[in-house]
Write a protein that holds these residues in place. Structure first.
Motif, short mmCIF file in Angstrom:
data_model
loop_
_atom_site.label_atom_id
_atom_site.label_comp_id
_atom_site.label_asym_id
_atom_site.label_seq_id
_atom_site.Cartn_x
_atom_site.Cartn_y
_atom_site.Cartn_z
N SER A 1 -12.05 -9.01 0.43
CA SER A 1 -12.66 -8.00 1.29
C SER A 1 -13.71 -8.58 2.24
N MET B 1 -7.77 -0.91 6.09
CA MET B 1 -8.58 -2.03 5.63
C MET B 1 -9.96 -2.04 6.30
N TRP C 1 -13.16 -6.71 5.68
CA TRP C 1 -12.63 -5.38 5.35
C TRP C 1 -13.78 -4.55 4.79
N MET D 1 -2.28 -0.10 8.83
CA MET D 1 -2.87 -1.00 7.84
C MET D 1 -4.30 -1.34 8.26
N ASN D 2 -4.49 -1.49 9.57
CA ASN D 2 -5.83 -1.80 10.08
C ASN D 2 -6.83 -0.66 9.80
N GLU E 1 -3.79 -7.37 -7.92
CA GLU E 1 -4.14 -6.77 -6.62
C GLU E 1 -5.59 -6.29 -6.60
N ASN F 1 3.06 -4.63 3.08
CA ASN F 1 2.29 -5.68 2.42
C ASN F 1 0.93 -5.82 3.10
N PHE F 2 -0.10 -6.06 2.34
CA PHE F 2 -1.44 -6.13 2.93
C PHE F 2 -2.02 -7.53 2.92
N ALA G 1 -2.96 0.52 -3.87
CA ALA G 1 -2.33 -0.81 -3.78
C ALA G 1 -1.62 -1.08 -5.10
N MET H 1 0.85 -1.19 0.00
CA MET H 1 0.00 0.00 0.00
C MET H 1 0.89 1.24 0.00
N LEU I 1 -8.01 -7.92 -3.81
CA LEU I 1 -8.65 -7.07 -2.79
C LEU I 1 -10.16 -7.20 -2.85
#
Ligand code: ARG
Length: 246
Positions: free
Chosen positions: A149, A127, A154, A123-124, A141, A200-201, A180, A113, A145
């Motif tokens: 999700s 998302m 998310w 990151m939290n 990506e 990284n996610f 992303a 990201m 995603l």
């Protein structure tokens, strides 16, 4: 009527054919994907994949033309013979492998990201905080995603872009919270703009490969042999250093 239709369709197909004729090869590139492929200040195609393809073409005694193509339609352009190869930062995936054949993997890539440099988002937050995240349309990506999700609870909203640099622009002007993308274009953005990498996610690393049509077995063999050769030369590492991949 059917005969007319068949004739018309054949005409259309013939008209768009630049099928690999054994002398010149047309490489389809996303010209907004630095450092793998882009247009430099002088208006010429440049980048790691562009130069690697130049080396390979020379090695095989071929001429190469790099043709900018919209990323989202790049596989279609290969299948309809507008281009002969995609050497432009494409991840090898089972989905894509149903339509095209990939060379040996040549580069490992991670997805990250990108947020504003002064962002305090975790990151939290990103998302699960109802944020907007930009992705390039037609990328792994984007697909990942969207698919992950719901199972991961998310609640971000995805915004689709035709290139990663355009998504970065919207991060900078605050239209989206993050973008992303692959780590290499992310590092490129960090080197040019006031953005940083959040990390990284959750996606697994992918392998880049070059793609050709499934029936071009001879071309594939030649490209693979040449690519292997190139990867064993010092020039491969020089290219990686030149384009900040190392
Ligand atoms: N890893 C992603 C994919 O293969 C992003 C690649 C984007 N590459 C590009 N040339 N725009 O879908």
């Amino acid at each position: 009527n059917l005969i007319l239709l068949v004739a018309a369709v054949s005409l259309i197909v013939a008209g768009t054919t630049t099928a690999f004729a054994g002398k010149k090869i047309v490489n389809g590139i996303d010209a907004n994907f630095p450092p793998f492929a882009y247009i430099d200040k002088t208006g010429k195609p440049a980048g790691f994949d562009v130069e690697a393809m130049e080396w390979i073409a020379k090695d095989l005694g071929l001429e190469v033309e790099h043709m900018p193509i919209d990323w989202d339609g790049i596989i279609t352009s290969l299948l309809t013979k507008k281009i002969d190869i995609i050497a432009s930062g494409m991840s090898i995936t089972p989905d894509r492998s149903e339509k095209v054949t990939f060379t040996i993997p040549y580069w490992k890539i991670n997805q990250v990201m990108v947020v504003k440099k002064d962002s305090t988002l975790t990151m939290n937050d990103l998302m699960k905080g109802g944020k907007k995240i930009g992705v390039q349309q037609g990328t792994t990506e984007a697909k990942w995603l969207k698919a992950e999700s719901e199972p991961r609870a998310w609640n971000f909203k995805l915004g689709y872009y035709s290139s990663s640099p355009l998504a970065v622009e919207d991060v900078l002007n605050g239209r989206i919270a993050a973008a992303a993308m692959d780590d290499a274009p992310a590092h490129d953005a960090v080197s040019k703009k006031d953005v940083k990498i959040l990390g990284n996610f959750g996606m697994e690393a992918e392998d880049f490969g070059y793609a050709v049509r499934k029936d071009e077995t001879e071309l594939l063999e030649k490209i693979n042999a040449s690519l292997k050769k190139l990867m064993a030369t010092p020039y491969w590492d020089e290219l990686a250093v030149k384009y900040n991949l190392k």
